[in-house]
Design an enzyme around this catalytic site. Structure first.
Site, PDB file in Angstrom:
ATOM      1  N   ASP A 268       2.920   6.732   3.918  1.00  0.00           N
ATOM      2  CA  ASP A 268       2.649   7.802   3.052  1.00  0.00           C
ATOM      3  C   ASP A 268       3.677   8.476   2.466  1.00  0.00           C
ATOM      4  O   ASP A 268       4.175   9.567   2.407  1.00  0.00           O
ATOM      5  CB  ASP A 268       1.689   8.946   3.759  1.00  0.00           C
ATOM      6  CG  ASP A 268       1.046   9.768   2.617  1.00  0.00           C
ATOM      7  OD1 ASP A 268       1.161   9.545   1.391  1.00  0.00           O
ATOM      8  OD2 ASP A 268       0.335  10.707   2.947  1.00  0.00           O
TER       9      ASP A 268
HETATM   10  C1  BGC Z   1       0.035  11.412  -0.581  1.00  0.00           C
HETATM   11  C2  BGC Z   1      -0.819   9.812  -0.866  1.00  0.00           C
HETATM   12  C3  BGC Z   1      -0.200   9.394  -2.164  1.00  0.00           C
HETATM   13  C4  BGC Z   1       1.377   9.175  -2.492  1.00  0.00           C
HETATM   14  C5  BGC Z   1       1.504   8.322  -3.547  1.00  0.00           C
HETATM   15  C6  BGC Z   1       1.652  11.060  -0.835  1.00  0.00           C
HETATM   16  O1  BGC Z   1       2.134  12.263  -1.036  1.00  0.00           O
HETATM   17  O2  BGC Z   1      -0.113  11.877   0.469  1.00  0.00           O
HETATM   18  O3  BGC Z   1      -2.185  10.260  -0.823  1.00  0.00           O
HETATM   19  O4  BGC Z   1      -1.221   8.165  -2.236  1.00  0.00           O
HETATM   20  O5  BGC Z   1       1.609  10.361  -2.010  1.00  0.00           O
HETATM   21  O6  BGC Z   1       1.519   9.524  -4.596  1.00  0.00           O
END
Ligand code: BGC
Length: 700
Positions: A268
């Site tokens: 993530d």
């Molecule tokens: C979020 C994700 C997201 C990723 C890319 C993260 O901070 O938790 O859900 O897909 O960023 O934007």
């Protein structure tokens, strides 16, 4: 651009969709065997550095912006370098759950919670298909969605991104979406796992016992794996002391081991990886958005013998497998950027908003506001004018136009005169309400109060909005409250004073029209709550979004409230319609079934009112004599049925008996108890509304 100009410019045309049920491998033109053969051929030819390059994102200035569409597109959320020498495509991905993120002119759908309220996995597959199409049209090959985290508590800032609180429902909706997206590009089920808070998401250790983990937090991920999702995103938080990106148990034992997931696990984003060796060994295949702990550090760890090269081979194979499955030559050929947010795509967004809006209260037929009978409507509230499509975090979508509630009501008013007051001047709002035939107060939240990184402070509406509702209700008996937000709102201070309440969530770019369609009665509401609405927060399991460690018990949402005998404001699964439905003649096709069997429950549903409508029929199961502590009942099936006035249909819902299992921690396995189960069918989880039958489970 104004909506009308945009629609004119976009023109009409058929939406390109892959044939339903098309084989995943067909996307790249290779069969499953050919994909595996190519993986086996290519991976041994890669050098260690090349393999490690496949395992991390790369932030590239040249790529950023190069693929943006419209005025000032922002490029992809993430990308890898691939391998030109051996023809391995790069990953090019964008968020996210309510449309293609970081790009202009993408369709903005209602948020996941609104789509969850539609209880329609087939529609969700069409939503996913449009998003997948648009992702591919911009040259991307992966969409960072669906978000399928359990809504543990309605104050969770990202409540809006997920589909609801129930694992069965989440699994059905998530798998529907994955099927649709993967007609075009790779999907990514996120955030694995036990990701339920925002304020503390970067440091919290979620402590959860194995049975709760298996029964509450993971089943929907398994459903997406069964639907062949290409990737899974590990969450920021820890689970039982292990960072999700380092968790052998979550990734190796369960996801890749027991579930035989053959895709890749992506981190993530920034700060989700903290340990090179730990993450690699535990099975994190791709560090995004750049190599902070992988890249050079990972190469050194392999060279020093801390990480076996077989781990790298496995990750490289997983990356190649999905890329070879999905990405063939001329990947975006036939996909047209001009079709981003085109009328056909916007129509799917409108349909899902119409089906996700939930009518919560409607006394004295306050709704619909029938044109002709109602001549003047006062629309009140600042939220009515908001372009209220949800969070501005990673799930942000920039559609070419957004229809606010006020614009939607005005567009669809026909002969009805609309007068608007923001409510900042309470006396003026009251006066407007007093002279209208009906009043619509639009209230709720915006991205300012809830979203990624920020949990909501309260379940109640802001004081000023509560005062506005009370003032409007005093001035006009026909007072309708339309609510917008990502999850439950507590209404006790004012609910008794208004005859009608409509939950519109964040309904997407066409949301204002969907609201108007329901308010004026052009659409018969059919959404049902995918979460319980409590009267107040103290009816729910505690929300702790500040501590370093939070223990999650077995019960949350409707399960918790039923266990503690708490009377919800609106039960899980609840939603009214402008017509009425009667349920009768519940029958199971057998009185007893084996532990691996199937049972079909049939119930006659009659539309007893005057308007055609769609009804969501829900199936719950409970095991009162269980040898283990269990929720009184749990959702185990549902179906949507369309009924003309006076029409009766027999609705059949198949229950797979293994769905009745609990997780036996001592045996390390799911166990279907040989016992008597109560199978209930009805329009909501409310006990008074359910018809019941007994099912005996015995034998294999
Ligand atoms: C979020 C994700 C997201 C990723 C890319 C993260 O901070 O938790 O859900 O897909 O960023 O934007």
């Amino acid at each position: 651009m104004d909506r009308r100009d945009f629609l004119k410019a976009a023109g009409a045309g058929a939406m390109v969709m892959a044939a339903p049920g098309s084989l995943l491998a067909a996307l790249s033109g290779l069969t499953a065997e050919e994909v595996e053969r190519r993986v086996a051929e290519v991976v041994p030819k890669l050098t260690l550095s090349e393999k490690i390059d496949l395992m991390a994102g790369k932030i590239s200035r040249t790529l950023l912006g190069a693929f943006g569409v419209g005025d000032g597109g922002h490029g992809y959320t993430g990308q890898t370098v691939g391998n030109a020498r051996l023809g391995i495509p790069r990953v090019l991905c964008t968020d996210g759950p309510r449309g293609v993120g970081f790009m202009y002119t993408a369709t903005c759908f209602p948020v996941g919670m609104c789509r969850g309220a539609a209880w329609d996995p087939e529609l969700e597959a069409r939503v996913g298909s449009v998003m997948g199409y648009e992702e591919r049209a911009i040259g991307g090959n992966m969409l960072l969605a669906p978000c399928i985290n359990v809504l543990w508590h309605p104050r969770w800032g990202r409540a809006q991104e997920t589909y609801g609180e129930d694992p069965y429902h989440l699994g059905a909706m998530g798998a529907g979406f994955v099927n649709g997206v993967q007609e075009h590009v790779m999907a990514c089920a996120k955030h694995y796992a036990v990701n339920n808070v925002e304020d503390s998401r970067m440091f919290v250790n979620a402590v959860v016992d194995e049975r709760t983990l298996r029964e509450i937090f993971l089943p929907h991920f398994k459903k997406c794996v069964d639907a062949k999702v290409a990737s899974v995103m590990s969450a920021y938080n820890d689970v039982n002391g292990d960072l999700c990106s380092d968790s052998m148990h979550l990734m190796r034992d369960i996801l890749k081991g027991e579930w035989e997931f053959d895709g890749f696990v992506v981190s993530d984003w920034e700060n989700a990886v903290e340990d090179t060796v730990g993450a690699a060994k535990a099975g994190l295949d791709l560090e995004m958005p750049r190599a902070k702990f992988y890249g050079r550090k990972l190469k050194a760890a392999v060279e020093s013998g801390q990480v076996p090269e077989s781990v790298i081979d496995e990750a490289a194979s997983r990356m190649c497998r999905q890329l070879f499955r999905f990405v063939g030559p001329d990947f975006a050929a036939g996909y047209d950027k001009k079709r981003m947010a085109c009328p056909e795509h916007a129509a799917v967004a409108l349909e899902s908003a119409r089906k996700g809006i939930v009518l919560l209260k409607n006394e004295n037929s306050a709704l619909p506001l029938v044109r002709g009978e109602v001549k003047t409507v006062a629309v009140l509230g600042e939220v009515a004018k908001e372009k209220n499509i949800g969070d501005h975090g990673s799930s942000i979508v920039r559609p070419p136009y957004i229809v606010s509630a006020l614009e939607g009501l005005t567009d669809r008013a026909g002969s009805v005169r609309i007068i608007y007051e923001s409510g900042k001047n309470l006396a003026a709002a009251k006066a407007a309400a007093g002279k209208a035939d009906a009043v619509v107060v639009v209230a709720g939240y915006t991205y300012k109060e809830e979203g990624e990184g920020r949990d909501r402070a309260s379940l109640a509406l802001p004081d000023a909005q509560q005062s506005l509702i009370l003032a409007a209700a005093e001035a006009n008996q026909r007072c309708v409250v339309v609510l917008e937000s990502g999850s439950a709102i507590a209404m006790d201070p004012w609910i008794g004073k208004v005859p009608a309440v409509v939950m519109a969530w964040y309904p997407g770019m066409e949301g204002g029209h969907a609201i108007a369609d329901v308010v004026f009665g052009d659409v018969n509401p059919s959404g049902k709550l995918p979460i319980v609405f409590p009267r107040s927060e103290d009816q729910l399991a505690k929300f702790d979004n500040g501590s370093k460690e939070v223990k999650y018990g077995r019960y949350h949402g409707y399960r918790y409230m039923e266990k503690h005998g708490a009377e919800p404001l609106f039960p899980f699964g609840f939603g009214l319609s402008y017509t009425t439905y009667q349920y009768a003649n519940l029958k199971l096709d057998k009185k007893s079934a084996g532990r691996s069997g199937k049972v079909v429950a049939r119930v006659d549903v009659t539309n007893t009112g005057k308007m055609a409508g769609e009804e969501v029929v829900e199936l719950y199961a409970g095991c009162p004599g269980s040898k283990v502590d269990r929720a009184k009942k749990e959702l185990k099936g549902f179906a949507r049925v369309a009924l003309a006035p006076g029409e009766t249909k027999t609705v059949a819902i198949e229950l797979s008996v293994p769905e009745l299992a609990y997780y036996n921690v001592d045996a390390g396995a799911w166990e279907v108890e040989e016992a008597e189960y109560i199978i209930s069918l009805g329009p909501s989880s409310c006990e008074d509304d359910l018809l019941k039958e007994r099912l005996k489970v015995t034998g294999a």
